[in-house]
Motif scaffolding. Structure first.
Motif, short mmCIF file in Angstrom:
data_model
loop_
_atom_site.label_atom_id
_atom_site.label_comp_id
_atom_site.label_asym_id
_atom_site.label_seq_id
_atom_site.Cartn_x
_atom_site.Cartn_y
_atom_site.Cartn_z
N UNK A 129 0.85 -1.19 0.00
CA UNK A 129 0.00 0.00 0.00
C UNK A 129 0.88 1.24 0.00
N UNK A 130 0.62 2.15 -0.94
CA UNK A 130 1.45 3.35 -1.06
C UNK A 130 0.71 4.62 -0.67
N UNK A 131 -0.61 4.56 -0.65
CA UNK A 131 -1.38 5.74 -0.29
C UNK A 131 -2.17 5.46 0.99
N UNK A 132 -2.09 6.40 1.90
CA UNK A 132 -2.70 6.22 3.21
C UNK A 132 -3.66 7.37 3.51
N UNK A 173 -11.74 12.64 8.41
CA UNK A 173 -10.52 12.39 7.66
C UNK A 173 -9.70 13.68 7.62
N UNK A 174 -8.47 13.59 8.13
CA UNK A 174 -7.59 14.74 8.13
C UNK A 174 -6.99 14.93 6.73
N UNK A 175 -6.37 13.87 6.22
CA UNK A 175 -5.83 13.89 4.86
C UNK A 175 -5.97 12.50 4.25
N UNK A 176 -6.17 12.48 2.93
CA UNK A 176 -6.30 11.21 2.23
C UNK A 176 -5.26 11.12 1.12
N UNK A 177 -4.90 9.91 0.75
CA UNK A 177 -3.98 9.61 -0.34
C UNK A 177 -2.63 10.32 -0.18
N UNK A 180 3.29 7.17 3.27
CA UNK A 180 3.37 6.61 4.62
C UNK A 180 4.15 7.53 5.55
N UNK A 181 5.25 8.10 5.07
CA UNK A 181 6.06 8.98 5.91
C UNK A 181 5.27 10.22 6.32
N UNK A 182 4.57 10.80 5.35
CA UNK A 182 3.77 11.99 5.64
C UNK A 182 2.64 11.66 6.61
N UNK A 183 2.03 10.48 6.43
CA UNK A 183 0.95 10.07 7.33
C UNK A 183 1.48 9.88 8.76
N UNK A 193 -0.75 16.49 20.71
CA UNK A 193 -1.71 17.45 21.25
C UNK A 193 -3.03 16.80 21.63
N UNK A 194 -3.00 15.48 21.90
CA UNK A 194 -4.16 14.80 22.47
C UNK A 194 -5.14 14.18 21.52
N UNK A 195 -4.79 13.98 20.27
CA UNK A 195 -5.72 13.36 19.30
C UNK A 195 -5.49 11.86 19.22
N UNK A 196 -6.56 11.15 18.95
CA UNK A 196 -6.45 9.72 18.66
C UNK A 196 -6.54 9.57 17.15
N UNK A 197 -5.47 9.09 16.55
CA UNK A 197 -5.35 9.04 15.08
C UNK A 197 -5.22 7.60 14.62
N UNK A 198 -5.87 7.29 13.51
CA UNK A 198 -5.66 5.99 12.85
C UNK A 198 -5.24 6.24 11.41
N UNK A 199 -4.36 5.39 10.94
CA UNK A 199 -3.91 5.47 9.54
C UNK A 199 -4.48 4.27 8.82
N UNK A 200 -5.19 4.56 7.75
CA UNK A 200 -5.82 3.49 6.96
C UNK A 200 -5.14 3.41 5.61
#
Length: 200
Positions: A129-132, A173-177, A180-183, A193-200
């Motif tokens: 997978x190349x886009x997150x 969704x914060x950012x799409x596509x 991996x490094x940027x995500x 700063x207290x956020x719960x983040x998931x990377x898909x």
């Protein structure tokens, strides 16, 4: 008419050959049955005459070796006159009446194509997978203000009011596509700063 036959033969040549063989067998058997019923007894050969010299036999022509029965010729001409849809319907009808199984259509290089297809499947499975997509799932209420400021800084097209609405509308969704490094950088910045983040 010829183009119709060419198109049919390109699509399923082995199936068309089987169909042709079945038609020929059926017409031969029906023609043989009809000639047996209506055939008169064979005439007796004339007695050989001794006075005339024997004539040399004429070379048989190609049409003499395989004479085409008029009924078969008529059927072949009728099939040639059919369009593609009618040929498909005729094929289905003959399959039903002659109890022929549906044969899989093999491409011209059947085994080579199958090997290439299996190699392509392996390549698809190995693709990484190349886009997150980075999703904001939840946030700590105590750190809401720093999170809003960080979202505003990370997303240049938002002002403070839009960033506040965005944070409060979690999950979002914060950012799409993105890579991996940027995500991962985005996740690290927002989790500080207290956020719960998931990377898909």
């Amino acid at each position: 008419m010829i183009n119709t036959i060419r198109l049919v033969s390109r699509q399923s040549l082995p199936q068309f050959r089987r169909f042709h063989k079945c038609v020929v067998r059926q017409t031969e058997s029906s023609a043989a049955a009809a000639t047996e019923v209506a055939a008169p007894p064979p005439p007796s050969p004339p007695p050989p005459s001794t006075s005339s010299p024997p004539s040399s036999p004429s070379p048989p022509s190609p049409s003499d070796k395989n004479p085409i029965h008029l009924k078969i010729d008529k059927i072949a001409n009728d099939i040639i006159a059919l369009n593609l849809i009618e040929v498909a319907k005729l094929s289905e009808l003959l399959k039903k009446r002659l109890n022929l199984p549906d044969a899989p259509v093999m491409p011209v290089g059947g085994f080579v194509a199958a090997a290439q297809a299996s190699e392509e499947e392996e390549v698809e499975q190995k693709q990484v997978q190349t886009e997150f997509t980075v999703k904001l799932m939840a946030f700590d209420e105590k750190q809401k203000v720093p999170l809003i400021k960080e979202v505003k800084n990370l997303m240049s097209d938002m002002n403070l009011v839009q960033a506040k609405k965005f944070v409060e509308s979690a999950p979002a969704i914060v950012r799409a596509d993105i890579s991996k490094e940027e995500a991962e950088k985005l996740r690290d910045a927002l989790t500080k700063v207290g956020a719960t983040i998931t990377i898909v």
